[in-house]
Design an enzyme around this catalytic site. Structure first.
Site, PDB file in Angstrom:
ATOM      1  N   PRO A 111       0.792  -1.221   0.000  1.00 55.13           N
ATOM      2  CG  PRO A 111      -0.078  -1.051   2.146  1.00 55.13           C
ATOM      3  CD  PRO A 111       0.599  -2.006   1.216  1.00 55.13           C
ATOM      4  CG  ASN A 112      -0.329   4.302   1.195  1.00 48.29           C
ATOM      5  OD1 ASN A 112      -1.300   4.775   0.623  1.00 48.29           O
ATOM      6  ND2 ASN A 112      -0.397   3.802   2.408  1.00 48.29           N
ATOM      7  CB  ALA A 124       1.372   0.100   6.484  1.00 51.98           C
ATOM      8  CG  ASN A 179       8.503  -1.742   0.279  1.00 53.85           C
ATOM      9  OD1 ASN A 179       7.879  -1.746   1.335  1.00 53.85           O
ATOM     10  ND2 ASN A 179       9.145  -0.671  -0.161  1.00 53.85           N
ATOM     11  NE  ARG A 193       3.059   7.225   1.981  1.00 51.72           N
ATOM     12  CZ  ARG A 193       3.575   6.098   2.414  1.00 51.72           C
ATOM     13  NH1 ARG A 193       4.219   5.307   1.595  1.00 51.72           N
ATOM     14  NH2 ARG A 193       3.441   5.752   3.668  1.00 51.72           N
ATOM     15  CD  GLU A 249      10.494  -7.186   6.284  1.00 51.44           C
ATOM     16  OE1 GLU A 249      10.474  -6.110   6.924  1.00 51.44           O
ATOM     17  OE2 GLU A 249      10.373  -8.298   6.823  1.00 51.44           O
ATOM     18  NE  ARG A 306       9.499   6.141   8.824  1.00 49.96           N
ATOM     19  CZ  ARG A 306       8.564   5.862   7.928  1.00 49.96           C
ATOM     20  NH1 ARG A 306       8.747   4.895   7.048  1.00 49.96           N
ATOM     21  NH2 ARG A 306       7.443   6.543   7.906  1.00 49.96           N
ATOM     22  CG  HIS A 310      11.033  -1.991   4.796  1.00 53.06           C
ATOM     23  ND1 HIS A 310       9.666  -1.980   4.702  1.00 53.06           N
ATOM     24  CD2 HIS A 310      11.368  -3.137   5.435  1.00 53.06           C
ATOM     25  CE1 HIS A 310       9.195  -3.070   5.277  1.00 53.06           C
ATOM     26  NE2 HIS A 310      10.207  -3.794   5.726  1.00 53.06           N
ATOM     27  CE1 TYR A 339       8.425   5.168   3.189  1.00 53.54           C
ATOM     28  CE2 TYR A 339       6.965   7.064   3.341  1.00 53.54           C
ATOM     29  CZ  TYR A 339       7.376   5.833   3.809  1.00 53.54           C
ATOM     30  OH  TYR A 339       6.760   5.275   4.896  1.00 53.54           O
TER      31      TYR A 339
END
Length: 152
Positions: free
Chosen positions: A15-16, A82, A79, A23, A103, A112, A105, A28
């Site tokens: 998502p996103n 969330a 990735n 964004r 995985e 964070r 990111h 990012y």
């Protein structure tokens, strides 16, 4: 000279991530997902790797795409955004298909918010790459390729 093993990889973005480049640029970066995918596709093809891409904001669509990889995909780069921190369904899909995965990111999730510290995917992943911006994708792909090409 030894023949290069051809393989099929799937890059899944959650998502996103379709909003990359627009964004939260401070976190990012300015690079769009399409740009990352294009660069990665070039690197993959130069190594005799077929690389497919899938992005969805919907958990069920991501689960379905993982299921479709059974018997068709040698490895997954994921990735999950969330969903990394919330989705037992994605974890179960990855484990159920038994497809090796990495995985990844863009940001360093450990630097964070505390709710980003835990991953439902990391403990069964081949590896985790985080914090290198768009380069995280290339590092993750190379790590997965090296893993898949290493005799077991």
């Amino acid at each position: 000279m030894q023949d290069v093993l051809e393989m099929r990889l799937l890059l899944i973005n959650g998502p996103n991530l379709n909003l990359l480049g627009k964004r939260e640029i401070g976190i990012y970066g300015k690079t769009a997902l399409e740009t990352i995918e294009s660069s990665l596709k070039d690197k993959a093809s130069s190594q005799a790797i077929e690389l497919e891409f899938f992005q969805s904001n919907f958990e069920g669509a991501l689960v379905e795409r993982i299921h479709q990889g059974m018997g068709n995909i040698d490895g997954i780069l994921i990735n999950a955004g969330a969903y990394t921190h919330t989705s037992i369904a994605l974890r179960d899909a990855l484990l159920g298909t038994n497809i090796p995965y990495v995985e990844l990111h863009l940001s360093n999730t450990q630097s964070r918010e505390s709710f980003r510290y835990d991953s439902f995917l990391a403990d069964r992943a081949i590896g985790v790459v985080a914090g290198f911006g768009p380069y995280s994708y290339e590092l993750a792909m190379q790590g997965l390729v090296n893993y898949l090409r290493t005799p077991k």
